[in-house]
Design a protein around this motif. Structure first.
Motif, PDB file in Angstrom:
ATOM      1  N   ALA A 164       0.827  -1.167   0.129  1.00 14.02           N
ATOM      2  CA  ALA A 164      -0.068  -0.080  -0.064  1.00 14.02           C
ATOM      3  C   ALA A 164       0.586   1.340  -0.038  1.00 14.02           C
ATOM      4  O   ALA A 164       0.729   2.256  -0.706  1.00 14.02           O
ATOM      5  N   LEU A 165       1.977   1.206   0.866  1.00 16.34           N
ATOM      6  CA  LEU A 165       2.945   2.493   0.683  1.00 16.34           C
ATOM      7  C   LEU A 165       3.509   2.655  -0.514  1.00 16.34           C
ATOM      8  O   LEU A 165       3.557   3.919  -0.810  1.00 16.34           O
ATOM      9  N   PHE A 166       3.778   1.592  -1.393  1.00 12.28           N
ATOM     10  CA  PHE A 166       4.117   2.063  -2.849  1.00 12.28           C
ATOM     11  C   PHE A 166       3.236   2.514  -3.530  1.00 12.28           C
ATOM     12  O   PHE A 166       3.280   3.435  -4.387  1.00 12.28           O
ATOM     13  N   TYR A 167       1.976   2.095  -3.434  1.00 14.57           N
ATOM     14  CA  TYR A 167       0.866   2.463  -4.353  1.00 14.57           C
ATOM     15  C   TYR A 167       0.534   3.884  -4.025  1.00 14.57           C
ATOM     16  O   TYR A 167       0.387   4.748  -4.755  1.00 14.57           O
ATOM     17  N   VAL A 168       0.495   4.286  -2.572  1.00 16.48           N
ATOM     18  CA  VAL A 168       0.211   5.708  -2.306  1.00 16.48           C
ATOM     19  C   VAL A 168       1.348   6.416  -2.772  1.00 16.48           C
ATOM     20  O   VAL A 168       0.978   7.573  -3.288  1.00 16.48           O
ATOM     21  N   VAL A 197      -5.398   5.747  -0.111  1.00 15.03           N
ATOM     22  CA  VAL A 197      -4.863   4.805   1.043  1.00 15.03           C
ATOM     23  C   VAL A 197      -5.534   3.360   1.293  1.00 15.03           C
ATOM     24  O   VAL A 197      -5.120   2.399   1.322  1.00 15.03           O
ATOM     25  N   ALA A 198      -7.165   3.583   1.043  1.00 14.09           N
ATOM     26  CA  ALA A 198      -7.801   2.442   1.018  1.00 14.09           C
ATOM     27  C   ALA A 198      -7.688   1.597  -0.029  1.00 14.09           C
ATOM     28  O   ALA A 198      -7.753   0.130   0.115  1.00 14.09           O
ATOM     29  N   CYS A 199      -7.565   2.155  -1.290  1.00 14.70           N
ATOM     30  CA  CYS A 199      -7.276   1.515  -2.452  1.00 14.70           C
ATOM     31  C   CYS A 199      -5.849   0.366  -2.388  1.00 14.70           C
ATOM     32  O   CYS A 199      -5.860  -0.375  -2.627  1.00 14.70           O
ATOM     33  N   GLY A 200      -4.942   1.274  -1.713  1.00 10.69           N
ATOM     34  CA  GLY A 200      -3.757   0.554  -1.644  1.00 10.69           C
ATOM     35  C   GLY A 200      -3.694  -0.639  -0.766  1.00 10.69           C
ATOM     36  O   GLY A 200      -3.067  -1.442  -0.766  1.00 10.69           O
ATOM     37  N   LEU A 201      -4.332  -0.214   0.321  1.00  9.11           N
ATOM     38  CA  LEU A 201      -4.593  -1.289   1.398  1.00  9.11           C
ATOM     39  C   LEU A 201      -5.424  -2.623   0.848  1.00  9.11           C
ATOM     40  O   LEU A 201      -4.890  -3.767   1.076  1.00  9.11           O
ATOM     41  N   SER A 202      -6.398  -2.293  -0.190  1.00 10.69           N
ATOM     42  CA  SER A 202      -7.003  -3.271  -0.787  1.00 10.69           C
ATOM     43  C   SER A 202      -6.159  -4.241  -1.714  1.00 10.69           C
ATOM     44  O   SER A 202      -6.259  -5.419  -1.625  1.00 10.69           O
ATOM     45  N   VAL A 203      -5.234  -3.563  -2.446  1.00  9.00           N
ATOM     46  CA  VAL A 203      -4.208  -4.046  -3.400  1.00  9.00           C
ATOM     47  C   VAL A 203      -3.297  -5.000  -2.526  1.00  9.00           C
ATOM     48  O   VAL A 203      -2.848  -5.964  -2.938  1.00  9.00           O
ATOM     49  N   GLY A 204      -2.785  -4.062  -1.558  1.00  4.80           N
ATOM     50  CA  GLY A 204      -1.829  -4.951  -0.712  1.00  4.80           C
ATOM     51  C   GLY A 204      -2.324  -6.076   0.081  1.00  4.80           C
ATOM     52  O   GLY A 204      -1.823  -7.066   0.256  1.00  4.80           O
ATOM     53  N   ALA A 205      -3.893  -6.113   0.391  1.00  4.54           N
ATOM     54  CA  ALA A 205      -4.286  -7.243   1.149  1.00  4.54           C
ATOM     55  C   ALA A 205      -4.443  -8.620  -0.145  1.00  4.54           C
ATOM     56  O   ALA A 205      -4.575  -9.623   0.253  1.00  4.54           O
ATOM     57  N   PHE A 206      -4.477  -8.177  -1.227  1.00  8.99           N
ATOM     58  CA  PHE A 206      -4.578  -9.498  -2.175  1.00  8.99           C
ATOM     59  C   PHE A 206      -3.348  -9.860  -2.277  1.00  8.99           C
ATOM     60  O   PHE A 206      -3.010 -11.353  -2.171  1.00  8.99           O
TER      61      PHE A 206
END
Length: 281
Positions: A164-168, A197-206
């Motif tokens: 998520a950090l890389f995405y954000v 942040v929420a979208c980044g956490l979602s892809v991180g969760a995958f």
């Protein structure tokens, strides 16, 4: 002489995909009565599909492509997912449902469209992916040659935060200020930050829940395989906007491709770190 025919996993999966697409369409029809907003009269020019009356066919084709793509990937990695503590369908499709939800919700911070309408529509889009995971788990069994997957170890929970950090970071360092993708980065900064942040956490969760099931000999292979899966799906989510409104396809492709690069960078660095930290055999 009677010959018994067995249905292949892919034939069963195709039927399930069709059912989920029908549920998706039905939910959109049902939920559309709960808000007073017309997506075809949203202040943006209508797409050619809306103008010539072929939008329903284009939308169904898009749904079939999205559901079918994910079902095919799931069937390939499912033997390894079966070794994880959660049911395979949940590991794979819960994060996908969240990604779909936030993919729809982004419109509220970009154009903007009404937040309530986007939340309801996002739920209508996300639920069929949860159903897809449940049905594939329940009714589709791997073929004999794929029953025993390689032993896998689920990624640590904080891997979700790392990706998520890389995405954000990618969105705020490159996509918003440099690539100038359509966003609410300036006009709606708080909402855009929360969404990112929420979208980044979602892809991180995958990657946390399902990424371990993607076979790879090197961190680069892992990054490319997981990021390609998410990136292709994310690009299809983005391009769906072009079925409704005459928006810039180039912008949609650029934002989807850039997001995929950020994910690949995050996953690669994470996998390299995890492999270095493992004790030598």
């Amino acid at each position: 002489m009677h010959t018994q025919h067995t249905r292949t996993p892919y034939a069963s999966a195709a039927l399930i995909v069709l059912v989920c697409v029908m549920v998706d369409v039905a939910l959109h029809r049902l939920f559309s009565w709960t808000f007073d907003f017309d997506y075809f009269d949203n202040g943006l020019p209508q797409s050619v599909f809306v103008r010539n009356g072929t939008f329903p066919l284009a939308a169904v084709a898009g749904f079939l492509l999205m559901f079918g793509f994910l079902a095919a990937i799931f069937l390939r990695v499912r033997p390894s997912l079966g070794k994880l503590p959660l049911p395979a369908g949940q590991c794979f499709f819960m994060p996908i449902a969240l990604i779909m939800f936030f993919g729809v919700l982004e419109s509220a911070f970009v154009f903007p469209t009404p937040l309530r309408a986007e939340i309801i529509t996002g739920v209508a889009d996300a639920l069929p992916y949860l159903l897809l995971g449940l049905l594939l788990d329940r009714f589709v069994r791997p073929m004999d040659g794929l029953r025993q997957g390689p032993a896998v170890e689920i990624a640590p929970w904080w891997s979700m935060l790392w990706v998520a950090l890389f995405y954000v970071g990618g969105r705020y360092v490159v996509s918003y200020p440099v690539l100038h993708i359509a966003s609410g980065y300036i006009a709606r900064p708080a909402g855009t930050l929360i969404w990112t942040v929420a979208c980044g956490l979602s892809v991180g969760a995958f990657h946390w829940l399902a990424g371990s099931a993607f076979p790879a000999a090197t961190p680069l292979q892992k990054a490319l395989r997981v990021a390609a899966t998410l990136g292709i799906f994310w690009l299809m989510v983005q391009l769906f906007y072009a079925l409704i409104s005459a928006v810039s396809v180039a912008d949609l492709v650029i934002r989807g491709a850039a997001d995929t690069v950020y994910l690949a960078a995050g996953i690669y660095s994470l996998e390299a770190l995890l492999r270095r930290s493992k004790p030598s055999a």
